[in-house]
Design an enzyme around this catalytic site. Structure first.
Site, short mmCIF file in Angstrom:
data_model
loop_
_atom_site.label_atom_id
_atom_site.label_comp_id
_atom_site.label_asym_id
_atom_site.label_seq_id
_atom_site.Cartn_x
_atom_site.Cartn_y
_atom_site.Cartn_z
N ASP A 241 -35.38 -12.20 -35.54
CA ASP A 241 -36.52 -11.77 -36.55
C ASP A 241 -35.88 -11.07 -37.61
OD1 ASP A 241 -39.27 -9.36 -37.09
OD2 ASP A 241 -39.50 -11.76 -37.09
N ASP A 358 -45.89 -18.09 -39.39
CA ASP A 358 -46.45 -17.17 -40.49
C ASP A 358 -46.61 -18.02 -41.70
OD1 ASP A 358 -43.35 -15.06 -40.06
OD2 ASP A 358 -45.46 -14.96 -39.16
O1 TEU Z 1 -41.67 -12.46 -40.53
C1 TEU Z 1 -41.11 -11.91 -41.59
C2 TEU Z 1 -42.00 -11.97 -42.73
O2 TEU Z 1 -41.29 -11.23 -43.79
C3 TEU Z 1 -42.90 -12.61 -43.03
O3 TEU Z 1 -43.67 -12.65 -41.90
C4 TEU Z 1 -43.81 -12.17 -44.16
O4 TEU Z 1 -44.52 -11.25 -43.73
C5 TEU Z 1 -44.66 -13.31 -44.52
O5 TEU Z 1 -45.31 -13.98 -43.74
C6 TEU Z 1 -44.51 -13.84 -45.83
O6 TEU Z 1 -45.28 -13.17 -46.63
C7 TEU Z 1 -41.14 -12.07 -39.35
C8 TEU Z 1 -42.03 -12.54 -38.22
O7 TEU Z 1 -41.94 -14.18 -38.43
C9 TEU Z 1 -43.47 -12.21 -38.64
O8 TEU Z 1 -44.39 -12.86 -37.68
C10 TEU Z 1 -43.47 -10.66 -38.24
O9 TEU Z 1 -44.79 -10.32 -38.70
C11 TEU Z 1 -42.56 -9.89 -39.07
O10 TEU Z 1 -41.21 -10.46 -39.17
C12 TEU Z 1 -42.39 -8.45 -38.70
O11 TEU Z 1 -41.59 -8.67 -37.38
#
Ligand code: TEU
Ligand code: CA
Length: 585
Positions: A241, A358
């Site tokens: 992540d 996401d």
């Molecule tokens: O995601 C990183 C991240 O930056 C994206 O989620 C971002 O928030 C977005 O969706 C783009 O605007 C990772 C994981 O995949 C996500 O689910 C987590 O929320 C995040 O890290 C924090 O752990």
């Protein structure tokens, strides 16, 4: 209609295989002799000819009626995944967590969240999956922990607590305010004041996800020990992540790709998965073709590959980002995909994906879920799966699941979406505007429950689902798809099978054509005297093309979403979202 010279053969093989293959090694297809020229090179890593399936456990399959997906639910669907043909599952976090960010806020790395099951359930998942030739890839969330993790509850006790330096603390600015202006990805500042010790702590995501201080060698050693603990349980690798953020230098305003990032990844490689036959993929929103070679270059001893997001962010609005996505610009999209294919042609390795937990649903974002649902979903699969790299299928993509279509903010659950909604209204902007953007790009579009059947709640749960099931589950569901040989499911199954049998799909040199054409994506993959031509239309109307000389050829139609096409002349006429691949040689 999906047809290919091989589909009938592979269909028979797959059904036959299922009976015989319960005791096969993790990747039986690689056991074949090196002399089978057309086959993928068996000396290459397994993950180059395998397709990965991502599961978001909360939304996949609920086995005990509490409305939340769980590990026994996943075990119950392994036969379905074996039929699809995938070689490994990327499992989004299953660890103990207060679920502020649905598990991406971990309070204990070596405990399974009770709502997902037990460690015994997890071990059974690993062994049952292995018996079907499927590996389990865990989600490593070590840029931050939950604020309920023992390290943080200790750290905030006092400034000289032994765990204090596991996190990033700073005094208030001279004016008593924030140490600096770094924003949180989920909105608002990335600093939270801690009354008890009179300092701010740093959090790039929610305030309940304090960032870890990777400059601390004691912390790194604890993380490596945790990773080895899971590796010893027989997992097939890690998805990491926001791994590009662990080298941050906050005093310099550096969050991504900090100066020591690659030192940490080399150390991690040395201390944990180096020398093991596992897949490691780093989520890196800041990655460029240049940095991707640093992460995944064959002699770098860091990662197998990264998830880069340029094909996603190129579609976002400059000011409002993903909350005001731009209409699809195919020239820009295929330009980015082509750039990455060429940049990692000789070294490094690409990951290939349209969606994840996401991102919006592929057919809703890049296809036409309304008028050409099946044709456009199949076209998108063909375009992505025949590129060079490792393909990832996000749960439900293989049956063409669509965006949620929520009408009100009450239906949303995602912390990022709810935070941004609040900030949007506080900025005096219209709620309708926000919902319009959220309906296109909120993360919840990917998180509605998996649609297994026409039954109530799509057969996901006997209880009340934690988030609403898409009403179109009566038409779009796995039971109907598996029973229909012409479905999107079987199109994915065919593509996944083709990658196992064709070296040209794994290692063929990529070249694109008609780059400025606004409606079609045409490219070739060449390996030795084998040449694969992929032609795909992103248009909801008939398109006529004039092809360059070198594409006027005939061969075997490996896959198509209309009638098979096995020869190309000077001109070709494409029906809406038509796509096919022809293998010459
Ligand atoms: O995601 C990183 C991240 O930056 C994206 O989620 C971002 O928030 C977005 O969706 C783009 O605007 C990772 C994981 O995949 C996500 O689910 C987590 O929320 C995040 O890290 C924090 O752990
Ligand atoms: Ca459950």
């Amino acid at each position: 209609m999906t047809v290919s010279a091989e589909s009938t053969a592979s269909g028979a093989a797959a059904s036959a295989g299922t009976a015989a293959s319960n005791v096969t090694p993790l990747h039986p297809e690689r056991a074949r002799s090196a002399t089978d020229a057309a086959l993928p090179d068996p000396s290459e890593p397994w993950w180059k000819s395998t397709t990965i399936y991502q599961i978001y456990p909360r939304s996949f399959a609920d086995s005990n009626g509490d409305g939340i997906g769980d590990i026994p639910g996943i075990i119950g669907k392994l036969d379905y995944l074996q039929t699809l043909g995938i070689g490994a599952i990327w499992l989004s976090p299953i660890f103990a967590s207060p679920m502020d960010d649905n598990g991406y806020d971990i309070s204990d790395y070596q405990a399974v969240a009770p709502e997902f099951g037990t460690i015994e359930d997890f071990d059974r998942l690993v062994s049952e999956a292995k018996a079907r030739g499927i590996g389990i890839i865990l989600d490593l969330v070590v840029n931050h922990t939950s604020d309920e993790h023992r390290w943080f509850t200790e750290a905030r006790k006092s400034r000289d607590n032994p765990y204090r330096d596991y996190y990033i603390w700073r005094d208030p600015a001279p004016d008593g305010g924030l140490p600096n202006a770094i924003p949180s990805v989920f909105g608002g500042p990335a600093w939270r004041f801690d009354d008890a010790t009179g300092q701010y702590y740093f959090h790039q995501f929610s305030r309940r996800q304090p960032d870890l201080n990777w400059a601390n060698p004691r912390l790194r050693a604890e993380i490596y020990a945790m990773m080895n603990w899971w590796l010893e349980r027989g997992i097939a690798g890690f998805r990491m992540d926001v791994i590009d953020l662990i080298g941050k230098e906050v005093d310099k305003g550096i969050t991504a790709e900090g100066p020591h990032l690659h030192d940490y990844l080399k150390e991690m490689h040395r201390e944990t998965f180096g020398g093991r036959d596992v897949l490691t993929v780093g989520e890196a929103w800041s990655a460029t073709p240049g940095s991707a070679l640093l992460y995944s270059g064959r002699d770098r001893e860091e990662l197998s590959m990264v998830f880069q997001f340029e094909h996603v962010t190129q579609g976002w609005d400059e000011d409002h980002g993903k909350w005001k996505p731009k209409p699809l610009d195919l020239v820009a999209l295929k330009g980015v995909l082509g750039k990455w294919q060429l940049a990692l042609a000789e070294d490094g390795w690409n990951s290939l994906f349209w969606g994840n937990h996401d991102l919006p649903r592929a057919v809703s974002r890049y296809g036409d879920a309304a008028d050409y649902h099946v044709a456009s979903a199949k076209m998108l699969a063909t375009v992505l799966h025949l590129l060079k790299g490792t393909p990832y299928v996000y749960q439900g993509e293989e049956i063409g699941m669509t965006n949620a279509g929520f009408e009100s903010i009450e239906e949303y659950r995602d912390i990022e979406t709810l935070n941004m909604h609040r900030l949007h209204l506080e900025a005096g902007r219209s709620p309708e505007d926000f919902i319009a953007g959220a309906n296109q790009n909120s993360r919840d579009n990917a998180r509605t429950p998996m649609q297994w059947s026409e039954a109530p709640n799509g057969g996901f749960t006997e209880g009340v689902p934690w988030i609403a099931v898409n009403a179109n589950h009566r038409q779009i569901n796995a039971r109907t798809a598996v029973a229909d040989e012409q479905s999107i499911f079987h199109h994915y199954r065919t593509l996944i099978g083709l990658r196992k049998r064709h070296g040209v799909i794994v290692d063929g040199v990529f070249r694109s054509y008609l780059d400025q054409h606004p409606d079609v994506f045409v490219y070739t993959r060449t390996l030795g005297d084998e040449r694969l031509v992929v032609v795909a239309s992103f248009a909801d109307h008939q398109v006529s093309l004039t092809l360059p000389d070198e594409l006027r050829l005939s061969g075997a139609c490996l896959i198509s979403n209309y009638q098979p096409v096995s020869s190309l002349g000077e001109t070709v006429s494409l029906r809406p979202y038509e796509a096919f691949a022809i293998l010459k040689g």
